[in-house]
Design an enzyme around this catalytic site. Sequence first.
Site, PDB file in Angstrom:
ATOM      1  N   HIS A 144      -7.154   0.491  -0.656  1.00 31.33           N
ATOM      2  CA  HIS A 144      -6.392  -0.512  -1.404  1.00 31.33           C
ATOM      3  C   HIS A 144      -7.280  -1.747  -1.421  1.00 31.33           C
ATOM      4  O   HIS A 144      -7.438  -2.416  -0.402  1.00 31.33           O
ATOM      5  CB  HIS A 144      -5.053  -0.781  -0.714  1.00 31.33           C
ATOM      6  CG  HIS A 144      -4.090  -1.531  -1.560  1.00 31.33           C
ATOM      7  ND1 HIS A 144      -2.754  -1.645  -1.228  1.00 31.33           N
ATOM      8  CD2 HIS A 144      -4.240  -2.207  -2.722  1.00 31.33           C
ATOM      9  CE1 HIS A 144      -2.136  -2.368  -2.150  1.00 31.33           C
ATOM     10  NE2 HIS A 144      -3.021  -2.722  -3.068  1.00 31.33           N
ATOM     11  N   GLU A 160       0.656   9.675  -5.627  1.00 28.51           N
ATOM     12  CA  GLU A 160       1.169  11.022  -5.379  1.00 28.51           C
ATOM     13  C   GLU A 160       2.110  11.468  -6.496  1.00 28.51           C
ATOM     14  O   GLU A 160       2.076  12.622  -6.924  1.00 28.51           O
ATOM     15  CB  GLU A 160       1.901  11.097  -4.039  1.00 28.51           C
ATOM     16  CG  GLU A 160       0.983  11.171  -2.859  1.00 28.51           C
ATOM     17  CD  GLU A 160       1.655  11.783  -1.646  1.00 28.51           C
ATOM     18  OE1 GLU A 160       2.024  12.974  -1.692  1.00 28.51           O
ATOM     19  OE2 GLU A 160       1.802  11.067  -0.645  1.00 28.51           O
ATOM     20  N   THR A 163       0.812  -1.216   0.000  1.00 30.35           N
ATOM     21  CA  THR A 163       0.000   0.000   0.000  1.00 30.35           C
ATOM     22  C   THR A 163       0.850   1.273   0.000  1.00 30.35           C
ATOM     23  O   THR A 163       0.525   2.222  -0.724  1.00 30.35           O
ATOM     24  CB  THR A 163      -0.984  -0.012   1.192  1.00 30.35           C
ATOM     25  OG1 THR A 163      -1.789  -1.187   1.101  1.00 30.35           O
ATOM     26  CG2 THR A 163      -1.876   1.210   1.194  1.00 30.35           C
TER      27      THR A 163
END
Length: 132
Positions: free
Chosen positions: A68, A42, A34
Amino acid sequence: MMIMIGTKCRLEQPVTEELTAAAIGSGALPVFGTPFMAAMMENAALTALQTYLEEGLGSVGTRLDITHDAPTPIGMTVWAEAEIVSVSENGRMVEFKVSAWDEKGPVGAGTHTRAIIKNEKFLTKCNAKLEK
């Protein structure tokens, strides 16, 4: 600086042992971690926004709200996409829709916010913490 709503960036990479939950310590299994999915999201947002920023300006992540939803094994390719969905009235805060996929379908999704900053001013303020 006119930031265009709808601008997208997609980044992809194969899942290697170094990109697993077990490798980073966020889990114990050899599946795409994750933290790496979050970083890809990002990075896609950063890349989508960077083309609009004048020299000396940058952006920093201020919020990341993601799920996730499915595991990805070592050897499969994953990709993350970020799309600019809104810009604050003062032009300093940019909102993104982010998602991640593998070869079998969606693996994660959410939202991300980035603040546009003056790089030098930001680093000066950050490094001032060392003097206290």
